[in-house]
Design a protein around this motif. Structure first.
Motif, PDB file in Angstrom:
ATOM      1  N   ASP A  49       4.919  -0.985  10.562  1.00 28.87           N
ATOM      2  CA  ASP A  49       5.452   0.330  10.202  1.00 28.87           C
ATOM      3  C   ASP A  49       4.360   1.352  10.467  1.00 28.87           C
ATOM      4  N   TRP A  50       4.745   2.490  10.971  1.00 27.17           N
ATOM      5  CA  TRP A  50       3.778   3.555  11.246  1.00 27.17           C
ATOM      6  C   TRP A  50       2.605   3.027  12.089  1.00 27.17           C
ATOM      7  N   SER A  51       2.905   2.096  12.982  1.00 30.02           N
ATOM      8  CA  SER A  51       1.920   1.505  13.889  1.00 30.02           C
ATOM      9  C   SER A  51       0.844   0.664  13.197  1.00 30.02           C
ATOM     10  N   ILE A  52       1.095   0.259  11.962  1.00 29.11           N
ATOM     11  CA  ILE A  52       0.132  -0.604  11.263  1.00 29.11           C
ATOM     12  C   ILE A  52       0.850  -1.827  10.696  1.00 29.11           C
ATOM     13  N   PRO A  53       0.138  -2.931  10.551  1.00 29.16           N
ATOM     14  CA  PRO A  53       0.773  -4.116   9.965  1.00 29.16           C
ATOM     15  C   PRO A  53       1.081  -3.872   8.489  1.00 29.16           C
ATOM     16  N   VAL A  54       2.263  -4.308   8.058  1.00 30.59           N
ATOM     17  CA  VAL A  54       2.648  -4.157   6.653  1.00 30.59           C
ATOM     18  C   VAL A  54       3.228  -5.462   6.132  1.00 30.59           C
ATOM     19  N   PHE A  55       3.046  -5.661   4.854  1.00 35.80           N
ATOM     20  CA  PHE A  55       3.664  -6.775   4.133  1.00 35.80           C
ATOM     21  C   PHE A  55       4.499  -6.127   3.051  1.00 35.80           C
ATOM     22  N   THR A  56       5.810  -6.127   3.225  1.00 35.21           N
ATOM     23  CA  THR A  56       6.709  -5.471   2.285  1.00 35.21           C
ATOM     24  C   THR A  56       7.121  -6.464   1.206  1.00 35.21           C
ATOM     25  N   VAL A  57       6.922  -6.077  -0.054  1.00 37.86           N
ATOM     26  CA  VAL A  57       7.286  -6.936  -1.178  1.00 37.86           C
ATOM     27  C   VAL A  57       8.281  -6.203  -2.070  1.00 37.86           C
ATOM     28  N   CYS A 131      -3.808  -6.160   0.381  1.00 33.81           N
ATOM     29  CA  CYS A 131      -2.867  -5.072   0.660  1.00 33.81           C
ATOM     30  C   CYS A 131      -3.103  -3.862  -0.229  1.00 33.81           C
ATOM     31  N   GLU A 132      -2.739  -2.707   0.308  1.00 34.61           N
ATOM     32  CA  GLU A 132      -2.665  -1.472  -0.456  1.00 34.61           C
ATOM     33  C   GLU A 132      -1.252  -0.929  -0.329  1.00 34.61           C
ATOM     34  N   VAL A 133      -0.743  -0.382  -1.413  1.00 31.29           N
ATOM     35  CA  VAL A 133       0.611   0.170  -1.407  1.00 31.29           C
ATOM     36  C   VAL A 133       0.628   1.416  -0.528  1.00 31.29           C
ATOM     37  N   LEU A 134       1.561   1.430   0.418  1.00 34.92           N
ATOM     38  CA  LEU A 134       1.730   2.585   1.302  1.00 34.92           C
ATOM     39  C   LEU A 134       2.923   3.435   0.906  1.00 34.92           C
ATOM     40  N   TYR A 135       3.942   2.773   0.345  1.00 39.40           N
ATOM     41  CA  TYR A 135       5.200   3.450   0.086  1.00 39.40           C
ATOM     42  C   TYR A 135       5.953   2.674  -0.980  1.00 39.40           C
ATOM     43  N   VAL A 136       6.648   3.383  -1.843  1.00 37.99           N
ATOM     44  CA  VAL A 136       7.457   2.758  -2.892  1.00 37.99           C
ATOM     45  C   VAL A 136       8.851   3.368  -2.839  1.00 37.99           C
ATOM     46  N   GLN A 137       9.855   2.507  -2.938  1.00 35.45           N
ATOM     47  CA  GLN A 137      11.230   2.983  -2.969  1.00 35.45           C
ATOM     48  C   GLN A 137      12.048   2.040  -3.836  1.00 35.45           C
ATOM     49  N   GLU A 138      12.855   2.598  -4.702  1.00 42.43           N
ATOM     50  CA  GLU A 138      13.751   1.783  -5.508  1.00 42.43           C
ATOM     51  C   GLU A 138      14.921   1.333  -4.654  1.00 42.43           C
ATOM     52  N   GLN A 139      15.367   0.105  -4.891  1.00 39.53           N
ATOM     53  CA  GLN A 139      16.568  -0.382  -4.217  1.00 39.53           C
ATOM     54  C   GLN A 139      17.790   0.123  -4.968  1.00 39.53           C
TER      55      GLN A 139
END
Length: 149
Positions: A49-57, A131-139
């Motif tokens: 995402d945003w051209s960087i590796p992400v691990f979405t949890v 990891c560092e949190v980049l973005y938070v969104q409620e489902q």
């Protein structure tokens, strides 16, 4: 305890293995001041995402880990090596709350400091992604199909 040897990995090369481990569970660990907690997760994605590796949890609002994560915005993902039997650890960490249980003490888990975050790695599940949190969104539960709830 033997000396821990650390080797940097390419997460993309290990992505298939990591996603396979998710089927049984892996650990998400976070720390805020002296409070350390880990929880078993079975939902995550690896990508760019945003051209960087992400691990979405995905961490439920009710989890103690979420309380700490919101304060620190850092976490580690802890994955066992192939052939390691960590079912007891995953079961315990998936059924106990850090609000009233010190999982590290109860399971005699060992940690080593993170290299780029203030959250430690767990020796017993040594494949670690910091990891560092980049973005938070409620489902929105209304958007989730009934067939998977």
């Amino acid at each position: 305890m033997t000396e821990t040897i650390r080797t940097e990995i390419d997460v993309n090369e290990k992505a298939g293995y990591i996603l396979d481990c998710l089927k049984q569970g892996i650990l998400l660990t976070t720390k805020e001041n002296d409070l350390l907690d880990t929880m078993t997760i079975g939902w995550a994605t690896i990508g760019i995402d945003w051209s960087i590796p992400v691990f979405t949890v995905y961490v439920r609002e009710s989890r103690f880990t979420k309380v700490l994560l919101d304060k620190t915005n850092q976490f580690t993902v802890n994955i066992p090596l192939p052939g390691e039997d960590v079912r007891k650890i995953l079961s315990f960490c998936g059924t106990r709350s850090g609000r009233d249980t010190d999982k590290f003490k109860e399971l005699n888990l060992h940690t080593v400091p993170g290299l780029t975050v203030d959250v430690p790695a767990i020796v017993e599940l040594p494949l670690t992604i910091e990891c560092e949190v980049l973005y938070v969104q409620e489902q929105d539960p209304r958007r989730i199909p009934d067939s998977i709830l």
